[in-house]
Write an enzyme that holds these catalytic residues in place. Structure first.
Site, PDB file in Angstrom:
ATOM      1  N   ARG A 233      25.449  24.248  41.693  1.00  0.00           N
ATOM      2  CA  ARG A 233      26.766  23.805  41.240  1.00  0.00           C
ATOM      3  C   ARG A 233      27.661  23.632  42.465  1.00  0.00           C
ATOM      4  O   ARG A 233      27.624  24.463  43.386  1.00  0.00           O
ATOM      5  CB  ARG A 233      27.400  24.846  40.317  1.00  0.00           C
ATOM      6  CG  ARG A 233      26.911  24.767  38.879  1.00  0.00           C
ATOM      7  CD  ARG A 233      27.500  23.563  38.125  1.00  0.00           C
ATOM      8  NE  ARG A 233      27.124  23.550  36.725  1.00  0.00           N
ATOM      9  CZ  ARG A 233      26.087  22.882  36.220  1.00  0.00           C
ATOM     10  NH1 ARG A 233      25.301  22.180  37.000  1.00  0.00           N
ATOM     11  NH2 ARG A 233      25.836  22.906  34.933  1.00  0.00           N
ATOM     12  N   GLU A 262      33.359  16.979  40.562  1.00  0.00           N
ATOM     13  CA  GLU A 262      32.609  15.764  40.182  1.00  0.00           C
ATOM     14  C   GLU A 262      33.385  14.951  39.155  1.00  0.00           C
ATOM     15  O   GLU A 262      34.037  15.530  38.295  1.00  0.00           O
ATOM     16  CB  GLU A 262      31.249  16.178  39.605  1.00  0.00           C
ATOM     17  CG  GLU A 262      30.401  16.876  40.634  1.00  0.00           C
ATOM     18  CD  GLU A 262      29.082  17.399  40.074  1.00  0.00           C
ATOM     19  OE1 GLU A 262      28.747  17.086  38.919  1.00  0.00           O
ATOM     20  OE2 GLU A 262      28.390  18.115  40.802  1.00  0.00           O
ATOM     21  N   HIS A 280      24.744  13.894  41.330  1.00  0.00           N
ATOM     22  CA  HIS A 280      24.302  14.859  40.305  1.00  0.00           C
ATOM     23  C   HIS A 280      23.177  14.261  39.452  1.00  0.00           C
ATOM     24  O   HIS A 280      23.312  14.096  38.235  1.00  0.00           O
ATOM     25  CB  HIS A 280      25.465  15.308  39.416  1.00  0.00           C
ATOM     26  CG  HIS A 280      25.192  16.625  38.721  1.00  0.00           C
ATOM     27  ND1 HIS A 280      26.164  17.557  38.484  1.00  0.00           N
ATOM     28  CD2 HIS A 280      24.043  17.141  38.220  1.00  0.00           C
ATOM     29  CE1 HIS A 280      25.624  18.600  37.852  1.00  0.00           C
ATOM     30  NE2 HIS A 280      24.339  18.364  37.678  1.00  0.00           N
TER      31      HIS A 280
HETATM   32  C1  8YV Z   1      22.882  17.593  34.087  1.00  0.00           C
HETATM   33  C2  8YV Z   1      22.960  20.088  34.797  1.00  0.00           C
HETATM   34  O1  8YV Z   1      23.036  16.781  35.185  1.00  0.00           O
HETATM   35  O2  8YV Z   1      21.370  21.207  33.467  1.00  0.00           O
HETATM   36  C3  8YV Z   1      22.413  21.281  34.122  1.00  0.00           C
HETATM   37  O3  8YV Z   1      23.033  22.360  34.225  1.00  0.00           O
HETATM   38  O4  8YV Z   1      23.907  20.148  35.499  1.00  0.00           O
HETATM   39  C4  8YV Z   1      22.258  18.806  34.654  1.00  0.00           C
HETATM   40  O5  8YV Z   1      21.013  18.914  34.121  1.00  0.00           O
HETATM   41  C5  8YV Z   1      24.110  17.594  33.305  1.00  0.00           C
HETATM   42  O6  8YV Z   1      24.068  18.381  32.177  1.00  0.00           O
HETATM   43  C6  8YV Z   1      24.471  16.175  32.908  1.00  0.00           C
HETATM   44  O7  8YV Z   1      25.784  16.005  32.951  1.00  0.00           O
END
Ligand code: 8YV
Length: 314
Positions: A233, A262, A280
């Protein structure tokens, strides 16, 4: 029987809408101009919610859903959801672990190779005709024989570790507790690990407990030959401190798939040549996103059909 009313808080892929279209009444919040007015109108009948775990949902939205029973969250991270609030209100929450491990590990190795071998820069060099006009691109770093320190050796971290070993790297890890039966040396201090490794890898979840844990002290421990990779993150890194360390070449480079705010990427990062940037994309393959959506659906259906949910958070 009336169909359960479900609130879709953030945009969700078509596969989720399609799978729920017959048995549920779906209400999308994200496309409404007057969100408060819409919540006031449909809130009293909502029994389930679908959210993105990173973007999350505010407690004040949940407060306006008195009949809410469960939240099916998309993503392995759920730092945008107040789990204590959910538990206190007796709300079941679910997430989508495991199905994205391979995609995440793949992009991580891709970013590492891209950074070490300067693939984006070399691609630009080739396209611009500089190979012909100026000569060979130049020599780069290499992964083989280097040590990678993984912060957050969970489901994704372990898949990354296995792939790093295939690239003939040594693996060590940082975590608050030493894991039994894990074959890699453990560090209980992030700074101590950063000092000992060539590659510092962040796979930590977001949230208050990990906020800005990759700070100036950690980057200085990593040092001028060290590379930082963040696929966890953006909030876990002190972004201004990272930019400063990169600008001053106090670390060698960084590969980043996640950012603090983001989709905003600080212009100072864009101006740097010792970084590889990705918007991301960790889980963003056709197959993996389909599987994540499928798990969101199966958790939700399990709940409303009176079966145990598959992957609970609480
Ligand atoms: C995705 C994520 O990019 O699973 C997560 O925690 O951050 C990612 O898999 C996200 O959920 C899409 O916006």
């Amino acid at each position: 029987m009336t169909k359960p009313d479900i609130l879709i808080v953030t945009p969700m892929q078509a596969s989720i809408h399609q799978a729920l279209a017959d048995g549920y009444t779906l209400h999308t919040l994200h496309d409404k101009d007057d969100k408060a007015g819409f919540i006031a109108e449909v809130g009293p009948k909502i029994r389930g919610a679908i959210i993105n775990g990173g973007a999350g949902v505010k407690n004040e939205v949940l407060d306006a859903l008195p009949k809410l029973e469960m939240i099916s969250s998309f993503g392995v991270g759920y730092d945008g959801l107040d789990v204590d609030y959910c538990t206190a209100r007796g709300l079941k929450a679910t997430f989508t672990p495991d199905v994205l491990n391979d995609a995440m590990a793949e992009i991580t190795l891709g970013l590492m190779i891209g950074l070490a071998r300067k693939l984006p820069q070399a691609d630009r060099y080739t396209r611009e005709g500089l190979w012909e006009s100026k000569g060979p691109y130049g020599l780069t770093a290499e992964l083989t024989g280097k040590t990678v320190g993984i912060a957050g050796l969970g489901r994704v971290g372990k898949e990354i570790a296995a792939r790093c070993q295939a690239f003939k790297m040594q693996v060590v890890y940082f975590g608050r507790t030493k894991q039994d039966f894990v074959p890699y040396p453990h560090y209980s201090s992030l700074t101590a690990m950063a000092k000992d490794v060539d590659w510092l890898m962040n796979v930590m979840p977001g949230g208050a407990a990990t906020a800005k844990m990759f700070n100036a002290e950690v980057f200085d421990a990593l040092g001028p030959d060290g590379f930082f990779v963040n696929v966890g993150r953006g909030t876990t890194a002190d972004e201004p401190a990272l930019i400063k360390a990169l600008q001053e070449k106090r670390i060698a480079g960084a590969a980043l798939d996640v950012f603090e705010k983001e989709p905003h990427v600080p212009p100072a990062l864009l101006a740097l040549d010792n970084v590889v940037l990705s918007p991301h994309q960790g889980s963003a393959t056709e197959k993996t996103r389909w599987m994540m959506g499928d798990l969101v659906v199966r958790n939700l259906k399990a709940w409303f059909e009176g079966r145990p949910v598959l992957t609970p958070i609480n």
